[in-house]
Structures are given as structure tokens and as C-alpha cells.
Design an enzyme around this catalytic site. Structure first.
Site, PDB file in Angstrom:
ATOM      1  N   GLN A   1       0.844  -1.193   0.000  1.00 38.12           N
ATOM      2  CA  GLN A   1       0.000   0.000   0.000  1.00 38.12           C
ATOM      3  C   GLN A   1       0.881   1.245   0.000  1.00 38.12           C
ATOM      4  O   GLN A   1       1.537   1.558   0.987  1.00 38.12           O
ATOM      5  CB  GLN A   1      -0.926   0.009   1.212  1.00 38.12           C
ATOM      6  CG  GLN A   1      -1.915   1.166   1.225  1.00 38.12           C
ATOM      7  CD  GLN A   1      -2.701   1.216   2.527  1.00 38.12           C
ATOM      8  OE1 GLN A   1      -2.152   1.511   3.582  1.00 38.12           O
ATOM      9  NE2 GLN A   1      -3.983   0.916   2.445  1.00 38.12           N
TER      10      GLN A   1
ATOM     11  N   TYR B   1      -5.385  11.056   3.695  1.00 42.98           N
ATOM     12  CA  TYR B   1      -3.946  11.171   3.547  1.00 42.98           C
ATOM     13  C   TYR B   1      -3.604  12.034   2.334  1.00 42.98           C
ATOM     14  O   TYR B   1      -4.473  12.643   1.727  1.00 42.98           O
ATOM     15  CB  TYR B   1      -3.306   9.783   3.489  1.00 42.98           C
ATOM     16  CG  TYR B   1      -3.549   8.978   4.741  1.00 42.98           C
ATOM     17  CD1 TYR B   1      -3.278   9.503   5.996  1.00 42.98           C
ATOM     18  CD2 TYR B   1      -4.082   7.691   4.680  1.00 42.98           C
ATOM     19  CE1 TYR B   1      -3.525   8.783   7.154  1.00 42.98           C
ATOM     20  CE2 TYR B   1      -4.330   6.960   5.840  1.00 42.98           C
ATOM     21  CZ  TYR B   1      -4.053   7.506   7.070  1.00 42.98           C
ATOM     22  OH  TYR B   1      -4.299   6.799   8.223  1.00 42.98           O
TER      23      TYR B   1
ATOM     24  N   ARG C   1     -10.631  -5.948  10.245  1.00 41.48           N
ATOM     25  CA  ARG C   1     -10.834  -6.313  11.644  1.00 41.48           C
ATOM     26  C   ARG C   1     -11.141  -7.796  11.840  1.00 41.48           C
ATOM     27  O   ARG C   1     -10.660  -8.422  12.790  1.00 41.48           O
ATOM     28  CB  ARG C   1     -11.963  -5.465  12.238  1.00 41.48           C
ATOM     29  CG  ARG C   1     -11.626  -4.003  12.392  1.00 41.48           C
ATOM     30  CD  ARG C   1     -12.859  -3.167  12.714  1.00 41.48           C
ATOM     31  NE  ARG C   1     -13.779  -3.095  11.585  1.00 41.48           N
ATOM     32  CZ  ARG C   1     -14.955  -2.482  11.611  1.00 41.48           C
ATOM     33  NH1 ARG C   1     -15.363  -1.903  12.732  1.00 41.48           N
ATOM     34  NH2 ARG C   1     -15.719  -2.436  10.543  1.00 41.48           N
TER      35      ARG C   1
END
Length: 401
Positions: free
Chosen positions: A107, A182, A358
Site C-alpha cells: 500500500q 492522507y 478487523r
């Protein structure tokens, strides 16, 4: 719908599928997260074990999260940035995952004006416009400065160099992070981009830098190398990106040659709970935040920033479907998929892959278990306490199991 390898429609999520020239053994991809297992920016044995467990659990491709394209692109100094100094441990990690039958995506990230990196080469981080750097307050970095065009050109060059390095070290795919508030998202968002030049104003102008980055990365890795893009379908704040913008953004990325779009949401700096539906992460963050200053800020402003969004399965599905209908590239769904029934529903809706975050912390063997049990439901309770464990010395982990 994009071409896929022939499969039994009743178990499509366990069939192989292609992503550009890459074949994945099933449709499950580990979402990129910062695991806090890269002290001083170096991949550790703990990181190897973390991703190795996921590989053994049947994940087709795991994602090494937040591979910053340069030192100043890191949110903090313990994040990796792509340079020759980490080639040996990174090569070992990737080779081990390949031996376990799992592909590896990297990433690509750049923090922009949102950073607490004490190893910055300059006094302040750089974003599209001058503004508040909320993450850096405890480090005395209260503001970010606006990038010059020269800075923008240097940033594009950093993405190109990083992509070349990442392909050479063994990554099978790259994921460009266009979301979550970001650096590239800051240019895309009218909330953070107040520029008056060719990089600000209209959506076309605000997408100029992200599209330049995509073009530079594509040139660096070649036409047959898989490139994914993660977007925030909405930032969940007034004046920010919203779902209608996401459709147009996705069309532009598709036209520019992206191989797959990951439909996430939220922004880490303003409204993270849109992506973390379920238990509010504020209480856990107050327990684990090491800085007294940041704890005080969280107590004063936390309730406004960390809003309550009850969990429900497939909470981004309807909006992600709009993008599925608008583009020809592969579609990777992320957001509240934690049961075999949900996986099957996503395949039936035309999504090509599923990113999981998660639920893999509570169930690292999720793909294998889901394949063995048509009634599989993840043990994840969506309490979101795991989100705060990125500040834990042992790294990110499930606190319940």
C-alpha cells in the site's frame, strides 16, 4: 462485469480470479493497516509472523499497509518507507509469504499535511494548502505548509521511485492510497484543498495530482502489473468528498488504467468512524494514547470527531454498487463483510474481491473456515478496541480472542 476464471457460482468467493496478469487463488485480500511492527521503519519478525498466520489461514493476497513512498511521507518514524536500506528484511518477508502460497500487495502512502513524524527533513509536513496538522500537535508541529509545484513534481517522482523499488523487491501488486484523508486524498478533497492554481478548484483540477501519480506508477511497473486504488467514497464531513464525487473519481481512475478500485470511506483526520462502524474507538484511544497533550485534545474534541455509527453488515454496499455500475475495472469491496452469507452476497452483486481488516484479527484463518462452513460468521464483535492497539508495543491485535 470484468472477466473472471470459471467457477461454481454457489462458492464464487473461493474460486480463482485474475487481477491484470496476476491470478489469486480466491477472492479474499487482507486490507492494508499499520500494524506497528516496523520499529524505526524496519520490517520485524513479528510482522512476518502476523502476515504468515494470515497466509496459513487461506488469504489469497495480504497487503503490507502504509509503505510510505519517502521518509517525509510517513505519519510517524516507525512506519516503513521504501528505500534500499530495508530491501533484505522486506525480501525475506515477501519470499516467505510466497512460499506459503500468498501474494503480497504494498500500500503506497503519503501523509501529506497530517503527520507526527519526528524525522521530517523539514520543519513542517506539506499538504495541498496551509492548514492545521492535528496529528502533530504533541510534537510541536501545529501546522502544515502548502506544496509548491516543485514539491508536487518531487512527490510524483517519489511515487515512481518507490514503485520501481517495490516491484524489484517482490511485491505482486501495488495499492495506491487515494483515501482516508492522507496526502492524495487531501488534494482530492475540497475540504483540505484550497489551492487557486491548476491543482485546486474543480474536481478535474483536484484529481490532477492523483492521476499524475497513477500514470507515474504505471510507467514504473509496466502495463501487466496490477495496480489498485483505495478511495474514500465519502469523508463524512461538511465540505468534504461525498458519494457523488466518488462515482466521478472512480470513472477517472478507471479511464486512467487502474486495475481495481477499493471502495472504503471516512477520513482518519476528521471522521474515522465512518469506516469503523460499531463500538466507538475514543475510549480505547484515551487508554492507549501515550501523549498527555493528545489525551487532553481527545477529551476536549473527541466526541465531535468520533461520532457513533452502529455496525451493520455490508454498510457500504449500496454506494459501492453505484461505482460497480460506472466502471469496467475490477471492484474490491471493503466494509462490514464478516460472514459467509455476506461474502456470497458480494459475489452475486458483481464484486470481484473482498478486502478484510478487523475480522482477520479475530479470525486469521477466516478464508479456510468460511470455505468449510456455509454458516460461518466471524467472531469479530466490532468493538473496535483493536484500532487503538496500533500504539501497543505488541502491535495491532484483537483484544477479545
Amino acid at each position: 462485469m470484468p472477466d473472471t476464471i470459471a467457477h461454481d457460482s454457489s462458492a464464487a468467493c473461493f474460486s480463482a480470479a485474475k487481477l491484470n496478469s496476476l491470478t489469486l487463488k480466491n477472492r479474499f485480500i487482507k486490507a492494508g493497516t499499520f500494524e506497528n511492527m516496523t520499529s524505526n521503519g524496519v520490517p520485524s519478525d513479528a510482522l512476518n509472523r502476523f502476515h504468515g498466520e494470515l497466509a496459513d489461514g487461506g488469504i489469497a493476497m495480504t497487503t503490507l499497509g502504509y509503505c510510505a513512498v519517502e521518509n517525509d511521507g510517513r505519519l510517524n518514524e516507525n512506519m516503513m518507507y521504501m528505500h534500499e536500506g530495508i530491501r533484505p528484511p522486506l525480501s525475506v518477508l515477501i519470499a516467505d509469504l510466497h512460499q506459503r502460497g500468498t501474494m503480497v500487495s504494498g500500500q503506497m502512502g503519503y501523509c501529506g499535511g497530517f503527520s507526527k513524524n519526528r524525522h521530517l527533513s523539514r520543519r513542517r509536513p506539506l499538504g495541498p494548502s496551509f492548514g492545521l496538522n492535528g496529528l502533530g500537535i504533541a510534537q510541536g508541529m501545529l501546522f502544515c505548509d502548502a506544496m509548491s509545484v516543485r514539491d508536487i513534481n518531487a512527490m510524483v517522482a517519489s511515487y515512481s521511485r518507490a514503485a520501481t523499488f517495490m516491484k524489484s523487491v517482490g511485491f505482486d501488486a501495488l495499492e495506491i492510497h487515494f483515501g482516508h484523508g492522507y496526502g492524495l486524498c487531501q488534494f482530492m478533497s475540497p475540504k483540505t484543498n484550497k489551492r487557486k492554481d491548476e491543482y485546486g478548484g474543480s474536481l478535474e483540477n483536484r484529481m490532477r495530482l492523483p492521476l499524475r501519480v497513477l500514470a507515474a506508477v504505471r510507467e514504473a511497473v509496466g502495463d501487466d502489473f496490477p495496480l489498485l486504488g483505495k478511495i474514500s467514497m465519502t469523508e463524512g464531513v461538511r465540505g468534504g468528498l461525498h458519494y457523488d464525487d466518488a462515482v466521478e473519481i472512480s470513472k477517472l481512475l478507471d479511464k486512467a488504467g487502474i486495475d481495481g478500485i477499493i471502495t472504503s470511506g471516512g477520513t482518519s483526520s476528521m471522521n474515522p468512524m465512518i469506516m469503523f462502524r460499531g463500538g466507538n474507538i475514543l475510549p480505547a484511544m484515551l487508554k492507549t494514547e501515550p501523549s498527555l497533550v493528545m489525551r487532553l485534545i481527545l477529551r476536549l474534541a473527541g466526541k465531535a470527531m468520533f461520532k457513533d455509527y452502529p455496525y451493520k453488515e455490508l454498510y457500504f454496499l449500496e454506494q459501492a454498487k453505484r461505482i460497480r455500475e460506472a466502471v469496467n475495472c475490477k471492484m474490491i469491496y471493503v466494509g462490514g463483510a464478516s460472514s459467509r452469507a455476506s461474502f456470497d452476497q458480494l459475489m452475486a452483486a458483481g464484486f470481484d474481491f473482498i478486502q478484510l481488516g478487523r475480522s482477520l484479527l479475530s479470525d486469521p484463518d477466516l478464508p479456510n473456515r468460511a470455505q468449510a462452513d456455509v454458516n460461518f460468521v466471524s467472531r469479530c464483535t466490532h468493538c473496535n478496541e483493536c484500532v487503538a492497539t496500533i500504539e501497543s508495543p505488541e502491535g495491532i491485535h484483537c483484544t477479545q480472542f
